[in-house]
Write a protein that holds these residues in place. Structure first.
Motif, PDB file in Angstrom:
ATOM      1  N   LEU A 224       0.828  -1.207   0.000  1.00  0.00           N
ATOM      2  CA  LEU A 224       0.000   0.000   0.000  1.00  0.00           C
ATOM      3  C   LEU A 224       0.861   1.254   0.000  1.00  0.00           C
ATOM      4  O   LEU A 224       0.871   2.023   0.943  1.00  0.00           O
ATOM      5  CB  LEU A 224      -0.940   0.001   1.204  1.00  0.00           C
ATOM      6  CG  LEU A 224      -2.153  -0.910   1.062  1.00  0.00           C
ATOM      7  CD1 LEU A 224      -3.050  -0.781   2.269  1.00  0.00           C
ATOM      8  CD2 LEU A 224      -2.926  -0.595  -0.195  1.00  0.00           C
TER       9      LEU A 224
ATOM     10  N   TYR B 113     -10.916  -4.093   3.130  1.00  0.00           N
ATOM     11  CA  TYR B 113      -9.712  -3.738   2.396  1.00  0.00           C
ATOM     12  C   TYR B 113      -9.673  -4.441   1.035  1.00  0.00           C
ATOM     13  O   TYR B 113      -9.417  -3.824   0.001  1.00  0.00           O
ATOM     14  CB  TYR B 113      -8.482  -4.102   3.214  1.00  0.00           C
ATOM     15  CG  TYR B 113      -7.196  -3.806   2.490  1.00  0.00           C
ATOM     16  CD1 TYR B 113      -6.651  -2.532   2.522  1.00  0.00           C
ATOM     17  CD2 TYR B 113      -6.572  -4.785   1.727  1.00  0.00           C
ATOM     18  CE1 TYR B 113      -5.489  -2.246   1.825  1.00  0.00           C
ATOM     19  CE2 TYR B 113      -5.412  -4.504   1.032  1.00  0.00           C
ATOM     20  CZ  TYR B 113      -4.884  -3.241   1.083  1.00  0.00           C
ATOM     21  OH  TYR B 113      -3.745  -2.948   0.381  1.00  0.00           O
TER      22      TYR B 113
ATOM     23  N   LEU C  86      -9.693  -2.863  -2.641  1.00  0.00           N
ATOM     24  CA  LEU C  86      -8.558  -3.117  -3.521  1.00  0.00           C
ATOM     25  C   LEU C  86      -9.024  -3.708  -4.848  1.00  0.00           C
ATOM     26  O   LEU C  86      -8.445  -3.438  -5.898  1.00  0.00           O
ATOM     27  CB  LEU C  86      -7.568  -4.060  -2.849  1.00  0.00           C
ATOM     28  CG  LEU C  86      -6.238  -4.258  -3.583  1.00  0.00           C
ATOM     29  CD1 LEU C  86      -5.483  -2.930  -3.681  1.00  0.00           C
ATOM     30  CD2 LEU C  86      -5.377  -5.305  -2.886  1.00  0.00           C
TER      31      LEU C  86
ATOM     32  N   ASP D 120      -7.983  -2.193  -8.343  1.00  0.00           N
ATOM     33  CA  ASP D 120      -7.321  -3.034  -9.335  1.00  0.00           C
ATOM     34  C   ASP D 120      -8.038  -2.967 -10.684  1.00  0.00           C
ATOM     35  O   ASP D 120      -7.401  -2.906 -11.738  1.00  0.00           O
ATOM     36  CB  ASP D 120      -7.288  -4.472  -8.825  1.00  0.00           C
ATOM     37  CG  ASP D 120      -6.407  -5.370  -9.667  1.00  0.00           C
ATOM     38  OD1 ASP D 120      -5.186  -5.187  -9.621  1.00  0.00           O
ATOM     39  OD2 ASP D 120      -6.943  -6.238 -10.380  1.00  0.00           O
TER      40      ASP D 120
ATOM     41  N   PHE E  47      -6.371   4.417  -5.825  1.00  0.00           N
ATOM     42  CA  PHE E  47      -5.306   3.780  -5.074  1.00  0.00           C
ATOM     43  C   PHE E  47      -4.814   4.712  -3.975  1.00  0.00           C
ATOM     44  O   PHE E  47      -4.624   4.322  -2.817  1.00  0.00           O
ATOM     45  CB  PHE E  47      -4.173   3.421  -6.038  1.00  0.00           C
ATOM     46  CG  PHE E  47      -3.193   2.414  -5.502  1.00  0.00           C
ATOM     47  CD1 PHE E  47      -3.565   1.466  -4.574  1.00  0.00           C
ATOM     48  CD2 PHE E  47      -1.883   2.410  -5.963  1.00  0.00           C
ATOM     49  CE1 PHE E  47      -2.671   0.527  -4.102  1.00  0.00           C
ATOM     50  CE2 PHE E  47      -0.968   1.480  -5.497  1.00  0.00           C
ATOM     51  CZ  PHE E  47      -1.366   0.533  -4.562  1.00  0.00           C
TER      52      PHE E  47
END
Length: 215
Positions: free
Chosen positions: A14, A174, A178, A182, A196
């Motif tokens: 991260l 999370y 993500l 992505d 992001f």
């Protein structure tokens, strides 16, 4: 036994300057997380991951997740079912198809009650985000539409993660975020990197000890 403190506090991926390796971006992150999850929690994460595969999203899948013991799984996929049906309704209307065609709600043609499917009963229930989703679907730009829908989904994930810091729900939140990031890194790199950065900043502000590097 799951080591949630370690998982949350040791997420070196991260960072804004992190580079995925040889196309293994998603798999490598999930593998790193699962290495520190107990068997039971790993199975819960697998359920979430199964829901990211379009070919799994059938009546049987929704029937099972809507009766799942973990609240995040139940409520995330209740929203996901409602979102799916909203998209189908939008397409039906745009193409002049029958209003209820391909709607997945566990209802029969002659009754308004949810049908039993493999021993489960399901319904989308209240769709609190309906107006936001309809506004997003009305946008003319495909990318703007997808971003608006993902923004709604992000808000839903945030609400489900309230007061969860070092537990399986925090991990699920999370991973769900993500997954959005992505997808955007593939759809539109600039927007993906913006999402992001948002995720990095959220984790930085919530979980002390997470490594963070400005690019």
């Amino acid at each position: 036994m799951s080591n949630f403190e370690y998982i949350i506090a040791s997420l070196p991926f991260l960072t804004l300057d992190y580079k995925y390796e040889d196309g293994h971006k998603w798999e490598s992150v999930i593998e790193e997380i699962k290495e520190n999850l107990g068997e039971k929690d790993s199975e819960v994460l697998d359920t979430l991951l199964d829901g990211f595969r379009e070919d799994n999203l059938n009546a049987d899948f929704y029937a099972k997740v809507l009766s799942h013991p973990v609240k995040f799984i139940r409520e995330y996929f209740r929203y996901d079912l409602n979102l799916r049906n909203a998209k189908v309704s939008y397409i039906n209307n745009a193409l002049g198809r029958a209003a209820g065609q391909d709607i997945l709600d566990g209802r029969g043609e002659e009754t308004d009650e949810g049908l039993d499917i493999d021993g489960y009963r399901f319904t989308g229930g209240e769709f609190k985000e309906e107006s936001k989703v309809e506004t997003a679907l009305a946008l003319s730009s495909l990318l703007d539409r997808e971003q608006a829908l993902d923004d709604v989904t992000w808000e839903v994930i945030d609400s489900l993660g309230t007061f969860h810091y070092f537990d399986i729900t925090a991990v699920l939140c999370y991973v769900a975020k993500l997954h959005i990031v992505d997808r955007w890194l593939e759809l539109d790199e600039q927007r993906g990197r913006e999402k992001f950065q948002k995720l990095v900043q959220e984790v930085r502000g919530t979980f002390k000890g997470v490594e963070y590097k400005e690019k």
